[in-house]
Scaffold this motif. Structure first.
Motif, PDB file in Angstrom:
ATOM      1  N   ARG A   1      55.479  35.183  45.801  1.00  0.00           N
ATOM      2  CA  ARG A   1      55.842  36.375  46.580  1.00  0.00           C
ATOM      3  C   ARG A   1      56.447  37.487  45.697  1.00  0.00           C
ATOM      4  N   ILE A   2      55.613  38.039  44.879  1.00  0.00           N
ATOM      5  CA  ILE A   2      56.035  39.137  43.996  1.00  0.00           C
ATOM      6  C   ILE A   2      55.824  40.471  44.709  1.00  0.00           C
ATOM      7  N   LYS A   3      56.884  41.256  44.848  1.00  0.00           N
ATOM      8  CA  LYS A   3      56.797  42.545  45.530  1.00  0.00           C
ATOM      9  C   LYS A   3      56.159  43.588  44.609  1.00  0.00           C
TER      10      LYS A   3
ATOM     11  N   LEU B   1      50.575  48.540  35.696  1.00  0.00           N
ATOM     12  CA  LEU B   1      49.483  49.059  36.510  1.00  0.00           C
ATOM     13  C   LEU B   1      48.271  48.182  36.228  1.00  0.00           C
ATOM     14  N   ASN B   2      47.822  47.480  37.254  1.00  0.00           N
ATOM     15  CA  ASN B   2      46.696  46.552  37.084  1.00  0.00           C
ATOM     16  C   ASN B   2      45.809  46.573  38.312  1.00  0.00           C
ATOM     17  N   ARG B   3      44.635  45.989  38.182  1.00  0.00           N
ATOM     18  CA  ARG B   3      43.831  45.714  39.361  1.00  0.00           C
ATOM     19  C   ARG B   3      44.384  44.468  40.056  1.00  0.00           C
ATOM     20  N   MET B   4      44.129  44.375  41.331  1.00  0.00           N
ATOM     21  CA  MET B   4      44.605  43.226  42.095  1.00  0.00           C
ATOM     22  C   MET B   4      43.804  41.977  41.721  1.00  0.00           C
ATOM     23  N   PRO B   5      44.457  40.891  41.302  1.00  0.00           N
ATOM     24  CA  PRO B   5      43.739  39.645  41.003  1.00  0.00           C
ATOM     25  C   PRO B   5      43.027  39.119  42.246  1.00  0.00           C
ATOM     26  N   ALA B   6      41.783  38.688  42.077  1.00  0.00           N
ATOM     27  CA  ALA B   6      40.984  38.241  43.224  1.00  0.00           C
ATOM     28  C   ALA B   6      41.600  37.033  43.914  1.00  0.00           C
ATOM     29  N   GLN B   7      42.259  36.173  43.141  1.00  0.00           N
ATOM     30  CA  GLN B   7      42.794  34.927  43.710  1.00  0.00           C
ATOM     31  C   GLN B   7      44.163  35.114  44.366  1.00  0.00           C
ATOM     32  N   ALA B   8      44.731  36.301  44.293  1.00  0.00           N
ATOM     33  CA  ALA B   8      46.085  36.518  44.814  1.00  0.00           C
ATOM     34  C   ALA B   8      46.064  36.754  46.319  1.00  0.00           C
ATOM     35  N   SER B   9      46.840  35.987  47.051  1.00  0.00           N
ATOM     36  CA  SER B   9      47.014  36.225  48.488  1.00  0.00           C
ATOM     37  C   SER B   9      47.891  37.459  48.664  1.00  0.00           C
ATOM     38  N   ILE B  10      47.659  38.210  49.763  1.00  0.00           N
ATOM     39  CA  ILE B  10      48.390  39.462  49.991  1.00  0.00           C
ATOM     40  C   ILE B  10      49.139  39.366  51.312  1.00  0.00           C
TER      41      ILE B  10
ATOM     42  N   ALA C   1      50.092  37.552  56.416  1.00  0.00           N
ATOM     43  CA  ALA C   1      48.947  37.626  55.507  1.00  0.00           C
ATOM     44  C   ALA C   1      48.033  38.784  55.876  1.00  0.00           C
ATOM     45  N   LEU C   2      47.566  39.520  54.878  1.00  0.00           N
ATOM     46  CA  LEU C   2      46.643  40.633  55.090  1.00  0.00           C
ATOM     47  C   LEU C   2      45.224  40.178  54.772  1.00  0.00           C
ATOM     48  N   ARG C   3      44.286  40.543  55.665  1.00  0.00           N
ATOM     49  CA  ARG C   3      42.887  40.216  55.450  1.00  0.00           C
ATOM     50  C   ARG C   3      42.104  41.500  55.215  1.00  0.00           C
TER      51      ARG C   3
END
Length: 462
Positions: free
Chosen positions: A281-283, A236-245, A252-254
Motif C-alpha cells: 500500500r504505497i501512496k 516519475l514512472n509508468r504504472m507496473p502492470a502487476q500492481a493492484s490499485i 480496489a480500482l478496476r
C-alpha cells in the motif's frame, strides 16, 4: 519494454534529395567540426591520461589506439590482433606486437573507453527540460538499461536469460543520465544476473533529496518506491502492470470503471491519489492519459503477442488498460503538472531510442571468443563510431527539416552509407583541416537520395 510509435517514413522517388552543398557547408561545417573535436588527438589523449590508460610517454597513444578500434574495416568477429597491429603501422607508423596489444586490453582500458563514450553520448543528446521543473529539482536523472545478445561462448561472464535470449549470452548496459546537467552519472557493462530490479535495490541508497528519478518499469518494486519516502526524493514512472490499485478509501480500482469515467465525461486525463501494491500500500499520484487509436492498437497487439508466446490469455481489464498511458509519481501537481508528466517522461524514451537504433542497424552482437576485456573494448569502440555518425545524421536531418518539416533523412539508408565513407571520415578525424573538402566531395554526394517523408510525427511511450 516500451511500446512506441516513432516517426514512420515512406521513401520517395530515387534522387529526391538534393542538397545545396555550399549552403550546407556554410551553415553546418562549424557544428560538425565541433563534434569532431571531441575525437581529436589532444582530447582523447587527455581523457586517456586522466583514466590511467597513459601513465608515461608510450609509442602507442590513446588516440591511435581508439582510432584504430573505431575504424576497423571488419567487425569484431573478423578482426585479429595482427590485423590491428598492421592497421596501427599503416595509419600511424606505430610498430607494436600482437602480444603488446593483447596486454592493452584490460579493465583500465575498458574504463577509459566508457568515459569516452559517456562524453560523446552527452554531446549528441539534445534534450530540453522545462524551466518550471528546474525551479523544483536539483537534478532529473533517467536510468535505463539496454540488453545485447552475445555468443553463448561467453556464458561464464554473460549467461543467457530465458525471457531475452535462451541460446546466447546477454550483456546488459546500465546507464543513468542527468537531464539537468547534461552529464552521465553512470555507464556500466553488467551481465543479466544484475537485472534492473536488483540494480534498483543495490542503488536505492544513492537517492538524494530534491532530485527527480525517471526509470523504466523493470526497476520498479515496492522496495525501490519506499526508498523515496525515506530520503525525500521524487519519482516519475509508468504504472507496473502487476500492481493492484486502490482509492483513498482502500477500495480496489478496476480499469473498466476508469474507462467508463472517461466515456461518460469529457475529461482528457485523470489525476488522482491512489495506493498501489496489495501487500505494501504505497501512496502515490496516478495520472491516466488516453492513447490514440493507432497507439492503443499497437499496445494491444504487443500484449496479445506476448500472451500468445507464454500461452496465456488477456483479461478484459488488461485489454482496456492498453487504451491508456498510466504514470505514477510522488510529486504534487504544483511541482509536476499533468502537462509536464508525459513531456518529461518522453525525454527518457529519447535516450532509450538511441540504444534501440544502435541495436537495430549495427551488428554489435557479432563477436568471437577473445579475452573478455578485448571484446568489451571493441564493442565500446563500435559504439563510439556509431555516436560519431549519429551526430552527422542529426545535422543532416535538421538541415532537411529546416527546408520542409514533413521531410527527413531515412535513418536506415543513412547508416548504410556510413560504411562507404568510413575510411575518408577517419582521415578527416586525423587531419581536420580537410573537413570542408570532405563534406563537399565525399560525404554529401553519398547521402543524396536518402530523403523520406514523415507521414506520422507523433511519438509516445506506453
Amino acid at each position: 519494454m516500451s511500446v512506441f510509435i516513432a516517426s514512420i517514413y515512406v521513401l520517395q522517388r530515387r534522387n529526391a534529395l538534393k542538397i545545396n552543398r555550399k549552403s550546407f557547408i556554410k551553415h553546418h561545417s562549424g557544428q560538425i567540426k565541433s563534434s569532431f573535436d571531441n575525437y581529436n588527438e589532444d582530447r582523447v589523449n587527455q581523457i586517456g591520461k586522466a583514466c590511467g590508460f597513459i601513465k608515461r610517454q608510450r609509442k602507442l597513444s590513446a588516440f591511435e589506439f581508439v582510432n584504430s578500434l573505431m575504424f576497423s574495416v571488419n567487425h569484431q568477429a573478423n578482426t585479429s590482433l595482427p590485423d590491428m597491429s598492421a592497421d596501427l603501422n599503416k595509419s600511424f607508423e606505430v610498430d607494436i606486437s600482437k602480444e603488446a596489444l593483447h596486454k592493452k586490453f584490460n579493465s583500465q582500458t575498458v574504463g577509459f573507453l566508457k568515459e569516452l563514450l559517456k562524453e560523446q553520448i552527452g554531446e549528441q543528446l539534445d534534450l530540453t527540460v522545462d524551466d518550471h521543473l528546474k525551479k523544483h529539482f536539483k537534478a532529473i536523472k533517467v536510468k535505463d538499461s539496454s540488453k545485447f545478445s552475445v555468443p553463448s561462448l561467453y556464458g561464464g561472464d554473460y549467461p543467457s536469460f530465458n525471457n531475452f535470449s535462451r541460446k546466447n549470452g546477454v550483456m546488459n548496459l546500465q546507464y543513468e543520465y542527468d537531464l539537468m546537467s547534461g552529464k552521465w552519472s553512470s555507464l556500466e557493462i553488467t551481465n543479466i544476473k544484475n537485472n534492473d530490479q536488483q540494480e534498483s535495490k543495490r542503488t536505492v541508497h544513492l537517492l538524494k533529496k530534491g532530485e527527480l528519478y525517471i526509470r523504466d518499469l523493470g526497476y520498479i518494486s515496492p522496495t525501490y518506491l519506499k526508498g523515496f519516502k525515506q530520503v525525500g526524493a521524487g519519482f516519475l514512472n509508468r504504472m507496473p502492470a502487476q500492481a493492484s490499485i486502490f482509492d483513498k478509501k482502500g477500495n480496489a480500482l478496476r480499469w473498466v470503471e476508469i474507462d467508463r469515467k472517461f466515456k461518460k465525461t469529457s475529461i482528457k486525463e485523470l489525476d488522482m491519489e491512489v495506493e498501489i501494491y496489495q501487500g505494501h500500500r504505497i501512496k502515490c499520484r496516478m495520472v491516466v492519459i488516453p492513447l490514440s487509436g493507432d497507439e492503443s492498437r499497437a499496445r494491444l497487439k504487443q500484449a496479445m503477442d506476448s500472451a500468445k508466446s507464454r500461452q496465456v490469455g488477456i483479461s478484459k481489464d488488461h485489454r482496456i488498460r492498453c487504451r491508456y498511458s498510466v504514470f505514477i509519481t510522488n510529486i504534487d501537481k504544483g511541482q509536476l503538472p499533468v502537462a509536464s508528466i508525459r513531456k518529461t517522461y518522453q525525454l527518457r524514451w529519447q535516450i532509450e531510442l538511441v540504444f534501440k537504433t544502435w541495436k537495430s542497424f549495427f551488428s554489435i552482437n557479432k563477436v568471437k571468443k577473445v579475452k573478455k576485456e578485448r571484446m568489451e573494448c571493441q564493442l565500446l569502440a563500435r559504439f563510439l563510431w556509431i555516436v560519431l555518425n549519429w551526430q552527422l545524421f542529426r545535422v543532416c536531418n535538421h538541415h532537411i527539416k529546416g527546408k520542409d518539416e514533413k521531410n527527413g533523412i531515412s535513418i536506415l539508408k543513412f547508416f548504410k552509407r556510413c560504411n562507404s565513407f568510413s575510411q575518408s571520415l577517419r582521415a578527416v578525424i586525423i587531419k581536420p583541416k580537410h573537413l570542408r573538402k570532405w563534406l563537399m566531395y565525399e560525404f554529401l554526394p553519398l547521402i543524396e537520395n536518402t530523403l523520406c517523408e514523415a507521414c506520422l510525427l507523433y511519438t509516445s511511450p506506453s
